[in-house]
Write a protein that holds these residues in place. Structure first.
Motif, short mmCIF file in Angstrom:
data_model
loop_
_atom_site.label_atom_id
_atom_site.label_comp_id
_atom_site.label_asym_id
_atom_site.label_seq_id
_atom_site.Cartn_x
_atom_site.Cartn_y
_atom_site.Cartn_z
N TRP A 33 7.79 28.99 27.97
CA TRP A 33 9.04 29.30 27.30
C TRP A 33 8.73 29.80 25.89
CZ3 TRP A 33 12.55 25.49 24.39
CH2 TRP A 33 13.73 26.14 23.98
N SER B 156 9.22 38.62 31.82
CA SER B 156 9.64 38.74 33.21
C SER B 156 10.36 40.06 33.45
CB SER B 156 10.57 37.58 33.57
OG SER B 156 11.08 37.76 34.88
N ASP C 205 15.43 35.76 33.76
CA ASP C 205 14.28 35.02 33.25
C ASP C 205 13.86 35.53 31.88
OD1 ASP C 205 14.19 33.59 35.64
OD2 ASP C 205 12.84 35.05 36.58
N LEU D 268 11.10 33.53 29.20
CA LEU D 268 9.93 33.19 30.01
C LEU D 268 8.88 34.28 29.87
CD1 LEU D 268 11.62 31.77 33.24
CD2 LEU D 268 10.86 30.56 31.19
#
Length: 200
Positions: A14, A113, A118, A123
Motif C-alpha cells: 500500500w 496496478s 486497485d 496498490l
C-alpha cells in the motif's frame, strides 16, 4: 509483513501508507539542497550524495537537477550522471562503474496496478533495476522496473527499456531491442593515443 517490508521484497504494498512520508520528504529535501548548490562547491555536493545514496563510488559526477525518491541507489566509481536524472527508487537502483547516464534519463522501479480500483487505493510493487559496468544510456532513456542492462551495452537516445538487455550490445527503440553486438570494428582512437586494452 509491513508495507515497508513488502516493498523491499518486491511484493504488493500500500503505497499511500503514511509510513512512507518521512522517507519521501527526506529525499525531496536532499534533492532540493543538492540542486541549489553552486557548481564550485564540489566537496559539499559529494558529501550530500554520500549521505543520501546507499553507496557512492569515487569520482562520481551527478549534474543537477536530480529528482530521486529515497536515495536507494548504488553508484560505482567514475560514473557520470547528466542533467535531469529521475529515479523512482522504491527498489534498489544499481549503476556500475564507468557508466554514462545521459541527460533526461529516468529509472523507474515502482509500478501501479492496471485496474483503476486497485490503483486508486495505492496498490504498488517495486522491482530493482541494474545497469552494469561500462554502460552508456544516451539522452532521454527510460528504464522500467525489474530491468538489467548488461556490461558495456549502449542504449540509444529516446529508448524505452522494458526488458533485460544482454552485455556488449547496441540497443534502441520503443520498446528497446537489440540491434547488434558492439565489436572491435566500433573502436575509435585519437591520434597519438596508445590503443587501450579491451574493457572487462
Amino acid at each position: 509483513m509491513t508495507d515497508l517490508e513488502k516493498m523491499a521484497a518486491g511484493e504488493l504494498y500500500w503505497g499511500f501508507n503514511p509510513v512512507f512520508v518521512p522517507a519521501l520528504e527526506r529525499g525531496q529535501d536532499y534533492c532540493h539542497r543538492y540542486n541549489l548548490l553552486p557548481p564550485s562547491e564540489k566537496a559539499a555536493r559529494n558529501n550530500l550524495l554520500k549521505e543520501f545514496f546507499k553507496k557512492l563510488g569515487n569520482q562520481v559526477i551527478v549534474n543537477p537537477p536530480m529528482h530521486i525518491d529515497l536515495g536507494n541507489l548504488e553508484v560505482g566509481d567514475h560514473t557520470i550522471i547528466n542533467f535531469n536524472f529521475v529515479a523512482l527508487d522504491e527498489a534498489l537502483v544499481s549503476i556500475g562503474e564507468h557508466c554514462f547516464i545521459g541527460p533526461n534519463c529516468s529509472i523507474y522501479t515502482v509500478t501501479h496496478s492496471l485496474c483503476y480500483q486497485d490503483r486508486d487505493l495505492g496498490l504498488m510493487t517495486a522491482l530493482p533495476v541494474s545497469i552494469e559496468d561500462h554502460c552508456w544510456l544516451c539522452g532521454n532513456v527510460t528504464v522500467l522496473p525489474g530491468v538489467t542492462i548488461g556490461k558495456r551495452s549502449v542504449i540509444g537516445a529516446g529508448s524505452l527499456v522494458t526488458k533485460d538487455i544482454p552485455a556488449g550490445v547496441l540497443a534502441y527503440g520503443n520498446p528497446c531491442r537489440v540491434i547488434r553486438p558492439i565489436t572491435e570494428n566500433d573502436r575509435e582512437f585519437l591520434e597519438g593515443i596508445n590503443k587501450p586494452t579491451e574493457l572487462v
